[in-house]
Design a protein around this motif. Structure first.
Motif, PDB file in Angstrom:
ATOM      1  N   CYS A   1     -11.077  -8.148 -15.365  1.00 10.14           N
ATOM      2  CA  CYS A   1     -12.513  -8.470 -15.325  1.00 10.14           C
ATOM      3  C   CYS A   1     -12.975  -8.622 -13.883  1.00 10.14           C
ATOM      4  CB  CYS A   1     -12.789  -9.807 -15.997  1.00 10.14           C
ATOM      5  SG  CYS A   1     -12.852  -9.711 -17.752  1.00 10.14           S
ATOM      6  N   GLY A   2     -12.026  -8.567 -12.967  1.00  7.79           N
ATOM      7  CA  GLY A   2     -12.381  -8.773 -11.562  1.00  7.79           C
ATOM      8  C   GLY A   2     -12.225 -10.229 -11.140  1.00  7.79           C
ATOM      9  N   LYS A   3     -11.372 -10.956 -11.828  1.00 11.12           N
ATOM     10  CA  LYS A   3     -11.177 -12.376 -11.505  1.00 11.12           C
ATOM     11  C   LYS A   3     -10.648 -12.553 -10.081  1.00 11.12           C
ATOM     12  CE  LYS A   3      -8.252 -13.235 -14.890  1.00 11.12           C
ATOM     13  NZ  LYS A   3      -8.173 -11.953 -15.593  1.00 11.12           N
ATOM     14  N   SER A   4      -9.662 -11.735  -9.716  1.00  7.43           N
ATOM     15  CA  SER A   4      -9.051 -11.942  -8.400  1.00  7.43           C
ATOM     16  C   SER A   4     -10.010 -11.540  -7.279  1.00  7.43           C
ATOM     17  CB  SER A   4      -7.719 -11.213  -8.279  1.00  7.43           C
ATOM     18  OG  SER A   4      -7.905  -9.839  -8.437  1.00  7.43           O
ATOM     19  N   THR A   5     -10.833 -10.531  -7.516  1.00  8.42           N
ATOM     20  CA  THR A   5     -11.811 -10.137  -6.493  1.00  8.42           C
ATOM     21  C   THR A   5     -12.749 -11.309  -6.213  1.00  8.42           C
ATOM     22  OG1 THR A   5     -11.701  -7.882  -7.281  1.00  8.42           O
ATOM     23  CG2 THR A   5     -13.620  -8.448  -5.933  1.00  8.42           C
ATOM     24  N   LEU A   6     -13.275 -11.889  -7.280  1.00  7.02           N
ATOM     25  CA  LEU A   6     -14.196 -13.016  -7.120  1.00  7.02           C
ATOM     26  C   LEU A   6     -13.482 -14.213  -6.485  1.00  7.02           C
ATOM     27  CD1 LEU A   6     -16.890 -14.489  -7.583  1.00  7.02           C
ATOM     28  CD2 LEU A   6     -16.082 -15.070  -9.886  1.00  7.02           C
ATOM     29  N   ALA A   7     -12.284 -14.516  -6.982  1.00  9.81           N
ATOM     30  CA  ALA A   7     -11.551 -15.686  -6.487  1.00  9.81           C
ATOM     31  C   ALA A   7     -11.287 -15.555  -4.982  1.00  9.81           C
ATOM     32  CB  ALA A   7     -10.238 -15.841  -7.242  1.00  9.81           C
ATOM     33  N   ARG A   8     -10.907 -14.359  -4.575  1.00  7.15           N
ATOM     34  CA  ARG A   8     -10.606 -14.106  -3.167  1.00  7.15           C
ATOM     35  C   ARG A   8     -11.868 -14.267  -2.301  1.00  7.15           C
ATOM     36  NH1 ARG A   8      -7.453  -9.440  -4.104  1.00  7.15           N
ATOM     37  NH2 ARG A   8      -5.505 -10.563  -4.301  1.00  7.15           N
ATOM     38  N   GLN A   9     -12.967 -13.710  -2.809  1.00  7.21           N
ATOM     39  CA  GLN A   9     -14.222 -13.813  -2.052  1.00  7.21           C
ATOM     40  C   GLN A   9     -14.642 -15.278  -1.897  1.00  7.21           C
ATOM     41  OE1 GLN A   9     -16.680 -11.441  -4.657  1.00  7.21           O
ATOM     42  NE2 GLN A   9     -17.050  -9.969  -3.027  1.00  7.21           N
ATOM     43  N   LEU A  10     -14.540 -16.021  -2.990  1.00  7.83           N
ATOM     44  CA  LEU A  10     -14.946 -17.426  -2.951  1.00  7.83           C
ATOM     45  C   LEU A  10     -14.077 -18.212  -1.977  1.00  7.83           C
ATOM     46  CD1 LEU A  10     -15.507 -18.359  -6.715  1.00  7.83           C
ATOM     47  CD2 LEU A  10     -17.247 -18.203  -4.932  1.00  7.83           C
ATOM     48  N   ALA A  11     -12.768 -17.983  -2.072  1.00  5.68           N
ATOM     49  CA  ALA A  11     -11.840 -18.703  -1.197  1.00  5.68           C
ATOM     50  C   ALA A  11     -12.155 -18.391   0.263  1.00  5.68           C
ATOM     51  CB  ALA A  11     -10.403 -18.342  -1.539  1.00  5.68           C
ATOM     52  N   GLY A  12     -12.487 -17.121   0.536  1.00  9.34           N
ATOM     53  CA  GLY A  12     -12.824 -16.715   1.903  1.00  9.34           C
ATOM     54  C   GLY A  12     -14.071 -17.427   2.391  1.00  9.34           C
ATOM     55  N   ARG A  13     -15.103 -17.435   1.575  1.00  7.54           N
ATOM     56  CA  ARG A  13     -16.369 -18.066   1.957  1.00  7.54           C
ATOM     57  C   ARG A  13     -16.220 -19.571   2.172  1.00  7.54           C
ATOM     58  NH1 ARG A  13     -21.736 -16.129   0.698  1.00  7.54           N
ATOM     59  NH2 ARG A  13     -21.651 -13.961   1.314  1.00  7.54           N
TER      60      ARG A  13
ATOM     61  N   LYS B   1     -15.775 -24.466 -13.575  1.00  5.14           N
ATOM     62  CA  LYS B   1     -14.947 -23.565 -14.385  1.00  5.14           C
ATOM     63  C   LYS B   1     -15.761 -22.322 -14.738  1.00  5.14           C
ATOM     64  CE  LYS B   1     -12.638 -27.431 -16.632  1.00  5.14           C
ATOM     65  NZ  LYS B   1     -12.314 -28.049 -17.927  1.00  5.14           N
ATOM     66  N   ILE B   2     -15.160 -21.169 -14.495  1.00  4.87           N
ATOM     67  CA  ILE B   2     -15.848 -19.909 -14.785  1.00  4.87           C
ATOM     68  C   ILE B   2     -15.006 -19.133 -15.788  1.00  4.87           C
ATOM     69  CG2 ILE B   2     -16.660 -17.724 -13.778  1.00  4.87           C
ATOM     70  CD1 ILE B   2     -16.910 -19.331 -11.093  1.00  4.87           C
ATOM     71  N   PHE B   3     -15.672 -18.581 -16.788  1.00  9.11           N
ATOM     72  CA  PHE B   3     -14.976 -17.721 -17.750  1.00  9.11           C
ATOM     73  C   PHE B   3     -15.570 -16.324 -17.627  1.00  9.11           C
ATOM     74  CE2 PHE B   3     -13.972 -15.749 -21.776  1.00  9.11           C
ATOM     75  CZ  PHE B   3     -12.658 -16.146 -21.973  1.00  9.11           C
ATOM     76  N   MET B   4     -14.746 -15.390 -17.147  1.00  8.47           N
ATOM     77  CA  MET B   4     -15.260 -14.045 -16.875  1.00  8.47           C
ATOM     78  C   MET B   4     -15.035 -13.086 -18.024  1.00  8.47           C
ATOM     79  SD  MET B   4     -14.403 -13.430 -12.903  1.00  8.47           S
ATOM     80  CE  MET B   4     -15.220 -11.869 -12.687  1.00  8.47           C
ATOM     81  N   THR B   5     -16.012 -12.240 -18.235  1.00 13.34           N
ATOM     82  CA  THR B   5     -15.848 -11.169 -19.209  1.00 13.34           C
ATOM     83  C   THR B   5     -16.585  -9.926 -18.694  1.00 13.34           C
ATOM     84  OG1 THR B   5     -17.389 -10.665 -20.990  1.00 13.34           O
ATOM     85  CG2 THR B   5     -16.897 -12.922 -20.703  1.00 13.34           C
ATOM     86  N   ALA B   6     -16.212  -8.776 -19.228  1.00 12.31           N
ATOM     87  CA  ALA B   6     -16.904  -7.535 -18.876  1.00 12.31           C
ATOM     88  C   ALA B   6     -16.651  -6.559 -20.015  1.00 12.31           C
ATOM     89  CB  ALA B   6     -16.386  -6.973 -17.562  1.00 12.31           C
ATOM     90  N   ASP B   7     -17.520  -5.605 -20.134  1.00 12.21           N
ATOM     91  CA  ASP B   7     -17.413  -4.576 -21.160  1.00 12.21           C
ATOM     92  C   ASP B   7     -15.998  -3.946 -21.112  1.00 12.21           C
ATOM     93  OD1 ASP B   7     -17.567  -1.929 -22.260  1.00 12.21           O
ATOM     94  OD2 ASP B   7     -19.752  -2.192 -22.254  1.00 12.21           O
ATOM     95  N   PRO B   8     -15.295  -3.848 -22.266  1.00 12.42           N
ATOM     96  CA  PRO B   8     -13.926  -3.311 -22.247  1.00 12.42           C
ATOM     97  C   PRO B   8     -13.820  -1.927 -21.599  1.00 12.42           C
ATOM     98  CG  PRO B   8     -14.398  -4.261 -24.380  1.00 12.42           C
ATOM     99  CD  PRO B   8     -15.671  -4.325 -23.597  1.00 12.42           C
ATOM    100  N   ALA B   9     -14.778  -1.047 -21.854  1.00  4.99           N
ATOM    101  CA  ALA B   9     -14.696   0.303 -21.277  1.00  4.99           C
ATOM    102  C   ALA B   9     -14.765   0.232 -19.743  1.00  4.99           C
ATOM    103  CB  ALA B   9     -15.830   1.163 -21.825  1.00  4.99           C
TER     104      ALA B   9
END
Ligand code: DC
Length: 229
Positions: free
Chosen positions: A14-26, A144-152
């Motif tokens: 879902c892109g969890k690590s992308t977001l987590a990394r960006q947040l940690a950086g900021r 707490k964030i719960f991520m989701t995205a369209d399966p396709a």
């Protein structure tokens, strides 16, 4: 400014690590990829041919596993080390992806990983992503964030990522693996993937990573404010 704990849970890719990394950086926080720990344990079990259906074998194996995140100057990210060896590349391979949900469903494995994750968060100022971070690892986290995205969309994103490294991979293979992992992660007996009651849902199907970051940074500010008094 007060430091908080931010948890990000959700389905695979879902892109969890992308977001987590960006947040940690900021925020200048520590980012911990809890999935990397389950992947490294799975790699060890495969390499050492541990029969993970046997509790004794699992316990013995866990006694011989040391996990560490070590900062990589070149990539600017932390690499996963298993017993002193950098396994960052290996744990992303299909061989591990195919087995990791099975291994992560084992109670003893989870207890081993969760205890270490909780220690890492003791000083706050941490962003951790996974499946049970808001529900089990840090039930009192401030955001707490719960991520989701369209399966396709998730399949396509994952395919693009894996195809860079392996030109033989097919879309079908990636789709099957994602579906199976989501199913096992959400239906296992111990700490299944589910949204914490107080988690905010983030569906990023139609968001760019920039838009997503802006939105979540607002939630972070709100959470820090709410917990500052
Ligand atoms: O986030 P990831 O795809 O790297 O995670 C790999 C696997 O580990 C995933 O199939 C589920 C499991 N996992 C878990 O059970 N609990 C976590 N906190 C993180 C990952």
């Amino acid at each position: 400014m007060k430091k908080i704990i931010i948890t990000i849970d959700g389905y695979s890719s879902c892109g969890k690590s992308t977001l987590a990394r960006q947040l940690a950086g900021r925020l200048n926080y520590l980012y911990i990829d809890s999935g990397a720990m389950y992947r490294a344990i799975t790699l060890y079990f495969i390499q050492q041919q541990v029969d993970w259906n046997k509790t004794d074998a699992v316990n013995n194996a866990l006694n011989n596993i040391q996990l560490e995140f070590i900062y990589n100057q070149i990539s600017g990210q932390s690499d996963m080390f298993l017993n002193g060896e950098n396994v960052e590349q290996m744990i992303r391979e299909m061989l591990v992806a195919e087995k990791v949900s099975e291994v992560a469903a084992i109670r003893e494995v989870r207890e081993f990983a969760v205890a270490q994750q909780q220690k890492m968060g003791a000083g706050k100022g941490i962003v951790m992503d996974g499946r049970d971070i808001g529900t089990v690892v840090f039930p009192d986290a401030e955001l707490k964030i719960f991520m989701t995205a369209d399966p396709a969309i998730r399949v396509e994103r994952r395919f693009k990522e894996l195809y860079q490294k392996n030109r033989n991979i097919t879309l079908h293979e990636v789709k099957e693996n994602l579906e199976l992992r989501d199913y096992i992660d959400a239906n296992r007996e111990v700490s299944p993937l589910r949204k914490a009651e107080d988690a905010i849902v983030l569906d990023n199907s139609q968001l760019t990573t920039e838009e997503q970051l802006q939105l979540v940074m607002q939630w972070v500010e709100d959470a820090i404010m709410a917990h500052s008094s």
